[in-house]
Write an enzyme that holds these catalytic residues in place. Structure first.
Site, PDB file in Angstrom:
ATOM      1  N   HIS A   1      -7.852  -4.978  -0.942  1.00 49.59           N
ATOM      2  CA  HIS A   1      -6.476  -3.549  -0.359  1.00 49.59           C
ATOM      3  C   HIS A   1      -6.224  -4.164   0.829  1.00 49.59           C
ATOM      4  CE1 HIS A   1      -3.794  -0.307  -0.820  1.00 49.59           C
ATOM      5  NE2 HIS A   1      -4.485  -0.555   0.490  1.00 49.59           N
TER       6      HIS A   1
ATOM      7  N   SER B   1       0.836  -1.360   0.128  1.00 44.51           N
ATOM      8  CA  SER B   1      -0.413   0.125  -0.271  1.00 44.51           C
ATOM      9  C   SER B   1       0.556   1.369  -0.289  1.00 44.51           C
ATOM     10  CB  SER B   1      -1.158   0.267   1.375  1.00 44.51           C
ATOM     11  OG  SER B   1      -1.712   0.910   1.050  1.00 44.51           O
TER      12      SER B   1
ATOM     13  N   ASP C   1      -9.970  -3.182  -5.704  1.00 39.63           N
ATOM     14  CA  ASP C   1      -9.450  -3.041  -4.630  1.00 39.63           C
ATOM     15  C   ASP C   1      -9.027  -1.664  -5.910  1.00 39.63           C
ATOM     16  OD1 ASP C   1      -7.084  -1.091  -3.411  1.00 39.63           O
ATOM     17  OD2 ASP C   1      -5.119  -2.378  -4.465  1.00 39.63           O
TER      18      ASP C   1
END
Length: 401
Positions: free
Chosen positions: A371, A189, A341
């Protein structure tokens, strides 16, 4: 009494309708994913309410919850775990206990958390780094960096590059028994954002003697100059991470000015002088047909913002904005993206751009992925998906590092 019960029931229904997101058919462990999404969105809604009431900021409330998940540096029969600092940057070291005369591989890991919260101390990241060290018989370094909004960009990048350059010194590599030709940088991320930016810098820095062999980016966020990609549209109300929350967090990475997220939601936040950068994130040419589908590309509106943020055009903050000349120096790369995501298309576009300049890239796309899946590898927030992604990532490192 009956009227009060009716009002309470209607309130509950209204609340659930606000946070409910249908789970795609191809996702396994449906009820568990629904429960995780409900918890995440309930916490997010509470945080927003407290922020609107002036009690505390959104990220402060979320940080309070995440801090409950922090671990101590506990060693086991296989790995010695210690917390220390590189210069003044907090790091957690995982050193294998197995005896060996040969220098070991090393992996440097940046945790995710939207630039605003998180730490290598979280149980999931501690588990991942410990597993990596044991599976690869490698030295692993988890890095903590200063968080927004107390510290805006470039503080996070500066901490990351400082810690990595410190580790790459001959005396430090010798101290920890690391092979200087077998070092990787990884991150998930926002940690993937930092990993990509730091790798770009290290590979062209004449002061850095030992270059990185690999980089691994797990569902990374790599640009924000176009906030209307197909993945943004398809996952606007996505599982765990919505488009609005992603915009809120990345805005805090740059500024506390509420005008920025408001403009980003309309895709009208970039200045006229940024026009030349859009060829680097033009999804109509960089995304395969499978991901473009029937979405229509419209160039963002420029010059509508009442403020100017040079950082929005800085590739150290947004690695997809780096030029082709810059990208061609990058090492072998692993990129993992998840179908469900909001950040999916960032990673896929980076794959396309790296392939175009001749960088060797391996792309894993997880069709049932969401995600932040790596955050759900430990009890009680355990998903098989998180463990599967962990195995894919560590297996690639083992085969290539």
């Amino acid at each position: 009494m009956g009227f009060k019960a009716l009002c309470f029931g209607l309130l509950c229904v209204s609340f659930l309708s606000c946070i409910y997101t249908p789970v795609p058919d191809n996702i396994e462990e449906t009820w568990k994913v629904m429960a995780l999404d409900t918890v995440a969105k309930t916490c997010s809604l509470m945080a927003l309410c407290l922020e609107n009431l002036g009690v505390m900021r959104y990220e402060e409330f979320i940080s309070m919850i995440i801090n409950l998940d922090y671990t101590q540096p506990l060693s086991d029969e296989h790995i010695t775990v210690t917390d220390t600092t590189f210069v003044d940057i907090p790091v957690r070291l995982y050193l294998p206990k197995r005896k060996t005369e040969a220098p070991r591989r090393a992996v440097i890991y940046f945790h995710g958390g939207g630039f605003c919260f998180g730490s290598f101390k979280q149980r999931a990241f501690d588990f991942l780094n410990r597993w990596t060290a044991n599976k690869l018989d490698a030295v692993v370094v988890g890095i903590d960096y200063r968080l927004a909004p107390q510290h805006h960009f470039p503080a996070q990048f500066e901490d990351g590059i400082t810690a990595v350059k410190f580790f790459l010194q001959d005396k430090i590599l010798t101290k920890y028994g690391v092979d200087p030709t077998r070092i990787a940088v990884s991150g998930d991320s926002s940690g993937g954002t930092l990993a990509a930016a730091v790798t770009q810098q290290v590979q062209i820095d004449p002061e850095v003697k030992h270059k990185l062999k690999l980089q691994a980016l797990l569902y990374p966020g790599l640009q924000v100059i176009d906030t209307h990609l197909p993945s943004h549209r398809e996952n606007e109300h996505g599982i765990v991470l919505t488009r609005d929350i992603a915009i809120k967090l990345v805005s805090l990475f740059f500024t506390k000015d509420e005008a920025l997220p408001q403009a980003m939601r309309k895709n009208q936040h970039m200045p006229p002088e940024s026009r030349h950068l859009f060829r680097f994130v033009n999804w109509s040419t960089l995304l395969p047909d499978k991901f473009r589908k029937d979405h229509v590309y419209t160039e963002p509106v420029l010059g509508r913002s009442a403020f100017s943020l040079p950082a929005l055009m800085d590739h150290r903050a947004l690695p997809l904005l780096a030029s082709d000349d810059h990208l061609q120096h990058l090492p072998q790369t692993y990129i993992l993206t998840c179908q469900h995501d909001v950040l999916r298309d960032d990673g896929i576009m980076y794959v396309s751009r790296l392939q175009k300049v001749g960088v060797q890239v391996f792309h894993d796309h997880v069709e049932d992925g969401i995600h932040g899946a790596l955050s759900y590898m430990t009890s009680p927030l355990h998903l098989d998906l998180g463990l599967r992604i962990k195995d894919m990532y560590v297996s690639w490192l083992d085969n290539n590092l």
